[in-house]
Design a protein around this motif. Structure first.
Motif, PDB file in Angstrom:
ATOM      1  N   SER A 295       0.855  -1.195   0.000  1.00 24.67           N
ATOM      2  CA  SER A 295       0.000   0.000   0.000  1.00 24.67           C
ATOM      3  C   SER A 295       0.888   1.241   0.000  1.00 24.67           C
ATOM      4  O   SER A 295       1.907   1.288   0.703  1.00 24.67           O
ATOM      5  N   VAL A 296       0.506   2.198  -0.838  1.00 30.01           N
ATOM      6  CA  VAL A 296       1.229   3.473  -0.932  1.00 30.01           C
ATOM      7  C   VAL A 296       0.205   4.600  -0.938  1.00 30.01           C
ATOM      8  O   VAL A 296      -0.941   4.409  -1.364  1.00 30.01           O
ATOM      9  N   PRO A 297       0.569   5.775  -0.464  1.00 22.28           N
ATOM     10  CA  PRO A 297      -0.383   6.890  -0.484  1.00 22.28           C
ATOM     11  C   PRO A 297      -0.685   7.343  -1.909  1.00 22.28           C
ATOM     12  O   PRO A 297       0.178   7.272  -2.789  1.00 22.28           O
ATOM     13  N   SER A 298      -1.913   7.750  -2.146  1.00 18.29           N
ATOM     14  CA  SER A 298      -2.292   8.218  -3.494  1.00 18.29           C
ATOM     15  C   SER A 298      -1.468   9.416  -3.925  1.00 18.29           C
ATOM     16  O   SER A 298      -1.322   9.695  -5.124  1.00 18.29           O
ATOM     17  N   SER A 299      -0.890  10.125  -2.970  1.00 17.73           N
ATOM     18  CA  SER A 299      -0.126  11.345  -3.271  1.00 17.73           C
ATOM     19  C   SER A 299       1.229  11.076  -3.916  1.00 17.73           C
ATOM     20  O   SER A 299       1.991  12.014  -4.180  1.00 17.73           O
ATOM     21  N   ILE A 300       1.548   9.811  -4.197  1.00 16.73           N
ATOM     22  CA  ILE A 300       2.838   9.530  -4.845  1.00 16.73           C
ATOM     23  C   ILE A 300       2.864  10.044  -6.285  1.00 16.73           C
ATOM     24  O   ILE A 300       3.929  10.105  -6.900  1.00 16.73           O
ATOM     25  N   THR A 301       1.691  10.379  -6.833  1.00 16.93           N
ATOM     26  CA  THR A 301       1.644  10.994  -8.165  1.00 16.93           C
ATOM     27  C   THR A 301       1.047  12.395  -8.041  1.00 16.93           C
ATOM     28  O   THR A 301       0.236  12.644  -7.141  1.00 16.93           O
TER      29      THR A 301
ATOM     30  N   ASP B 176      -3.398   6.327 -11.295  1.00 18.94           N
ATOM     31  CA  ASP B 176      -2.040   6.821 -11.564  1.00 18.94           C
ATOM     32  C   ASP B 176      -1.046   6.259 -10.546  1.00 18.94           C
ATOM     33  O   ASP B 176       0.098   5.918 -10.886  1.00 18.94           O
ATOM     34  N   ALA B 177      -1.499   6.167  -9.291  1.00 18.68           N
ATOM     35  CA  ALA B 177      -0.633   5.613  -8.238  1.00 18.68           C
ATOM     36  C   ALA B 177      -0.315   4.146  -8.525  1.00 18.68           C
ATOM     37  O   ALA B 177       0.825   3.696  -8.354  1.00 18.68           O
ATOM     38  N   LEU B 178      -1.322   3.403  -9.006  1.00 19.69           N
ATOM     39  CA  LEU B 178      -1.101   2.000  -9.345  1.00 19.69           C
ATOM     40  C   LEU B 178      -0.109   1.874 -10.501  1.00 19.69           C
ATOM     41  O   LEU B 178       0.770   1.003 -10.497  1.00 19.69           O
ATOM     42  N   GLY B 179      -0.244   2.768 -11.485  1.00 16.20           N
ATOM     43  CA  GLY B 179       0.705   2.783 -12.598  1.00 16.20           C
ATOM     44  C   GLY B 179       2.107   3.089 -12.124  1.00 16.20           C
ATOM     45  O   GLY B 179       3.089   2.540 -12.640  1.00 16.20           O
ATOM     46  N   SER B 180       2.219   3.962 -11.111  1.00 12.72           N
ATOM     47  CA  SER B 180       3.526   4.296 -10.549  1.00 12.72           C
ATOM     48  C   SER B 180       4.176   3.079  -9.906  1.00 12.72           C
ATOM     49  O   SER B 180       5.381   2.860 -10.037  1.00 12.72           O
ATOM     50  N   VAL B 181       3.346   2.268  -9.210  1.00 17.19           N
ATOM     51  CA  VAL B 181       3.871   1.055  -8.571  1.00 17.19           C
ATOM     52  C   VAL B 181       4.377   0.083  -9.644  1.00 17.19           C
ATOM     53  O   VAL B 181       5.456  -0.500  -9.509  1.00 17.19           O
ATOM     54  N   GLN B 182       3.608  -0.100 -10.723  1.00 17.68           N
ATOM     55  CA  GLN B 182       4.035  -1.002 -11.792  1.00 17.68           C
ATOM     56  C   GLN B 182       5.351  -0.529 -12.414  1.00 17.68           C
ATOM     57  O   GLN B 182       6.245  -1.341 -12.694  1.00 17.68           O
ATOM     58  N   LYS B 183       5.476   0.785 -12.596  1.00 15.21           N
ATOM     59  CA  LYS B 183       6.705   1.329 -13.162  1.00 15.21           C
ATOM     60  C   LYS B 183       7.881   1.095 -12.214  1.00 15.21           C
ATOM     61  O   LYS B 183       8.989   0.750 -12.654  1.00 15.21           O
TER      62      LYS B 183
ATOM     63  N   ASP C 103       4.238  -8.565 -12.010  1.00 14.78           N
ATOM     64  CA  ASP C 103       2.979  -8.040 -12.532  1.00 14.78           C
ATOM     65  C   ASP C 103       2.196  -7.411 -11.382  1.00 14.78           C
ATOM     66  O   ASP C 103       2.054  -8.012 -10.312  1.00 14.78           O
ATOM     67  N   VAL C 104       1.678  -6.202 -11.595  1.00 20.88           N
ATOM     68  CA  VAL C 104       0.974  -5.464 -10.542  1.00 20.88           C
ATOM     69  C   VAL C 104      -0.516  -5.389 -10.858  1.00 20.88           C
ATOM     70  O   VAL C 104      -0.898  -5.046 -11.979  1.00 20.88           O
ATOM     71  N   GLN C 105      -1.320  -5.710  -9.849  1.00 25.86           N
ATOM     72  CA  GLN C 105      -2.770  -5.591  -9.977  1.00 25.86           C
ATOM     73  C   GLN C 105      -3.313  -4.857  -8.763  1.00 25.86           C
ATOM     74  O   GLN C 105      -2.719  -4.900  -7.685  1.00 25.86           O
ATOM     75  N   PRO C 106      -4.466  -4.170  -8.923  1.00 27.69           N
ATOM     76  CA  PRO C 106      -5.053  -3.490  -7.767  1.00 27.69           C
ATOM     77  C   PRO C 106      -5.498  -4.488  -6.711  1.00 27.69           C
ATOM     78  O   PRO C 106      -5.887  -5.612  -7.023  1.00 27.69           O
ATOM     79  N   PHE C 107      -5.408  -4.079  -5.455  1.00 26.16           N
ATOM     80  CA  PHE C 107      -5.825  -4.938  -4.337  1.00 26.16           C
ATOM     81  C   PHE C 107      -6.602  -4.063  -3.354  1.00 26.16           C
ATOM     82  O   PHE C 107      -6.069  -3.099  -2.802  1.00 26.16           O
TER      83      PHE C 107
ATOM     84  N   SER D 286      13.737   2.330  -4.196  1.00 20.19           N
ATOM     85  CA  SER D 286      14.353   3.487  -4.838  1.00 20.19           C
ATOM     86  C   SER D 286      13.324   4.571  -5.156  1.00 20.19           C
ATOM     87  O   SER D 286      13.561   5.758  -4.921  1.00 20.19           O
ATOM     88  N   GLU D 287      12.143   4.156  -5.655  1.00 18.05           N
ATOM     89  CA  GLU D 287      11.122   5.107  -6.081  1.00 18.05           C
ATOM     90  C   GLU D 287      10.457   5.819  -4.904  1.00 18.05           C
ATOM     91  O   GLU D 287      10.133   7.000  -4.984  1.00 18.05           O
ATOM     92  N   TYR D 288      10.274   5.086  -3.790  1.00 18.10           N
ATOM     93  CA  TYR D 288       9.482   5.654  -2.674  1.00 18.10           C
ATOM     94  C   TYR D 288      10.298   5.870  -1.407  1.00 18.10           C
ATOM     95  O   TYR D 288       9.743   5.984  -0.317  1.00 18.10           O
ATOM     96  N   SER D 289      11.614   5.964  -1.556  1.00 14.63           N
ATOM     97  CA  SER D 289      12.450   6.142  -0.363  1.00 14.63           C
ATOM     98  C   SER D 289      12.105   7.422   0.391  1.00 14.63           C
ATOM     99  O   SER D 289      12.231   7.486   1.614  1.00 14.63           O
TER     100      SER D 289
END
Length: 393
Positions: free
Chosen positions: A10-16, A23-30, A38-42, A343-346
């Motif tokens: 789980s990550v905050p929606s504000s990451i984008t 968009d946040a889910l796309g950020s996680v996949q990237k 493979d990333v899917q919504p949960f 690296s992305e969410y440090s």
């Protein structure tokens, strides 16, 4: 093919910049990189939120319960494998979660509101899940112990029928008429000894003198197989125990024998009954193991989901605005997937993470100042985002 490993994140929606969940889910996949998973919504349900102290305590209890669940699922998997004679491939065909592959179960996960009502306090849900996993463990272990007992008994009965003369039943081999005690002798009795094939010559030379009052030339060859020769030896009753003791010293195996009418037929009936009971309980433990693995994994996933919610509250605060995701990877790629998200969410970790002169992440020591909040129990590696692993056998 490498066994799948699942990361529940789980990550905050504000990451984008947009703050949109898609968009946040796309950020996680990237961040993960499609080559690493493979990333899917949960979707995480919302539960009653207690005090900060309660959440901290529940975080610790849920981490411990997650370990218990993993242990029970692993033990049930071992039981299935054992029941199927160590055939892991065949055992895997009996592993499904609510009649679905684990991958499909996680992709379409829905909180079980019948068993665990989401409007109940988290402490009560935690207690229900604890009772559920303990019940699964006790039921499977009890039935498996029953099966093992029957299997051991059946093996013993088979040895009586097909073992060597040192262990097999003698009812179909020994004619009671060769035993002097059956003729009513007051002073003599006949003893049966299984003599190793390599010791037959020594036995014939010495059996009359190994103890007092052995009747000379009384040794009678009853039967033989590839390992042993069975002899009947007549001795005086008062020295019978001396003979038995000396026989053991010479590695001749004394065999107990009691003649009984219809004894051979009774042994066959006992064997058939044991075979039938073992087969019946084998089917029961196989069904219970299959059900236990399914229910154990479902309990584990519910514990992980509840833990993720508590960790998300502790990590990102209120009001809740986050996105949940399940990352399907495997043991070979999971470390790369984690490194990509690290690296992305440090920056979400504040001062917990730093970077060296080349921009590489450096994790500060989190072993002091109390347990980590969000992401791991005390002593485990800290991550900047909430992440739990599901990796079952």
């Amino acid at each position: 093919m490498s066994k799948p490993t699942y990361l529940l994140v789980s990550v905050p929606s504000s990451i984008t910049p947009s703050g949109h969940k898609d968009d946040a889910l796309g950020s996680v996949q990237k961040a993960v990189n499609p080559s690493n998973g493979d990333v899917q919504p949960f979707s995480l349900p919302e539960f009653k939120i207690g005090t900060l102290d309660a959440c901290l305590q529940q975080s610790d209890e849920l981490a411990k319960l997650e370990n218990v669940c993993n242990g029970v699922v692993s033990k049930v998997a071992d039981t299935l494998k054992n029941v199927l004679d160590g055939d892991e491939e065949k055992a895997n065909t009996h592993k499904s979660v609510n009649d679905k592959p684990l991958d499909q179960y996680l992709s379409n996960f829905s909180w079980n509101k019948v068993k665990y009502r989401a409007d109940k306090p988290i402490a009560e849900l935690l207690s229900l899940l604890q009772k559920e996993i303990n019940s699964i463990d006790n039921d499977v272990r009890s039935k498996f112990n029953q099966y093992n007992s029957l299997r051991t008994n059946l093996a013993s009965l088979h040895r009586k029928q097909s073992g060597s003369l040192a262990t097999k039943s003698l009812l179909s081999i020994v004619n009671p008429k060769i035993l002097v005690q059956t003729s009513g002798s007051e002073h003599l009795e006949t003893h049966l000894v299984a003599v190793p094939s390599s010791s037959v010559k020594e036995f014939n030379r010495s059996y009359e003198t190994v103890s007092p009052m052995v009747v000379p030339r009384s040794a009678y060859l009853v039967d033989s197989d590839s390992e042993y020769t069975l002899y009947a030896v007549t001795v005086f009753k008062k020295h019978a125990q001396d003979f038995v003791h000396k026989a053991r010293e010479h590695k001749w195996i004394p065999r107990d024998f009691k003649a009984q009418e219809g004894g051979k037929e009774e042994e066959v009936r006992e064997l058939r009954k044991a075979e039938s009971e073992e087969k019946k309980v084998w089917g029961e433990i196989l069904r219970l193991g299959r059900t236990g693995w399914s229910e154990g994994v479902m309990a584990l996933v519910h514990v992980v989901v509840l833990r993720m919610f508590v960790e998300t509250v502790l990590r990102y605060g209120l009001p809740l605005d986050y996105v949940g995701a399940v990352v399907k990877t495997d043991k070979k790629r999971v470390e790369k997937a984690r490194k990509g998200m690290d690296s992305e969410y440090s920056y979400l970790a504040g001062n917990a993470f730093g970077r060296d002169s080349k921009g590489r992440i450096q994790k500060e020591d989190t072993s002091v100042g109390g347990p980590d909040v969000g992401g791991a129990e005390a002593g485990a590696e800290y991550s900047a985002y909430v992440c739990c692993t599901i990796d079952v056998d």
